[in-house]
Design a protein around this motif. Structure first.
Motif, PDB file in Angstrom:
ATOM      1  N   ASN A 149       0.798  -1.239   0.000  1.00 20.15           N
ATOM      2  CA  ASN A 149       0.000   0.000   0.000  1.00 20.15           C
ATOM      3  C   ASN A 149       0.824   1.279   0.000  1.00 20.15           C
ATOM      4  OD1 ASN A 149      -2.397  -1.554   0.052  1.00 20.15           O
ATOM      5  ND2 ASN A 149      -2.231  -1.723   2.277  1.00 20.15           N
ATOM      6  N   LYS A 191       2.157   4.799  -1.473  1.00 20.40           N
ATOM      7  CA  LYS A 191       1.507   5.830  -2.279  1.00 20.40           C
ATOM      8  C   LYS A 191       2.518   6.890  -2.666  1.00 20.40           C
ATOM      9  CE  LYS A 191      -2.982   5.063  -0.347  1.00 20.40           C
ATOM     10  NZ  LYS A 191      -3.452   4.930   0.971  1.00 20.40           N
ATOM     11  N   ASP A 196       5.274  12.935   2.712  1.00 24.85           N
ATOM     12  CA  ASP A 196       4.973  11.812   1.817  1.00 24.85           C
ATOM     13  C   ASP A 196       6.250  11.099   1.388  1.00 24.85           C
ATOM     14  OD1 ASP A 196       2.272  12.419   1.936  1.00 24.85           O
ATOM     15  OD2 ASP A 196       2.237  13.415  -0.031  1.00 24.85           O
TER      16      ASP A 196
END
Length: 112
Positions: A26, A28, A35
């Motif tokens: 998962n 991204k 991030d």
């Protein structure tokens, strides 16, 4: 820190060298600093020389995603069964946070 139940990766073994690369499930894409930090925290990669002694795989880490691992010898218990290789390590200090303990069992399947 958890890679999840279904991480993705490759272990490449040549007659003398290895490359280990695995990413968490998962993941991204991100552009912000937070991030990008999350992407780095969901990656493990290192490479170097290896040798087998009995049921032990000894890996000398020459390059690593974590500078704290560079130059270390990682010892894993190995078991071969058909086209599957099971590696077990630990308990040992977790490379990114030595106050935590790492215990890992991985099953790799040979692909051509």
């Amino acid at each position: 820190y958890v890679m999840g139940k279904a991480p993705h990766g490759y272990l490449v073994l040549t007659p003398t060298h290895f490359i280990y690369f695995i990413t968490a499930e998962n993941r991204k894409f991100g552009t912000s600093v937070d991030d990008k930090a999350a992407l780095l925290d969901s990656l493990i990669a290192y490479a170097g020389l290896y040798r087998v002694e009995g049921d032990k795989l000894l890996q000398t880490i020459e390059v690593s995603w974590s500078e704290s691992e560079k130059g270390k010898i990682r010892v894993e218990t190995l078991q071969l069964s058909g086209n599957r290789l099971t590696l077990k390590v630990g308990p040992m200090p977790f490379p990114r946070d030595p106050s935590k303990t790492l215990i890992r069992r991985q099953v790799w399947e040979k692909i051509e």
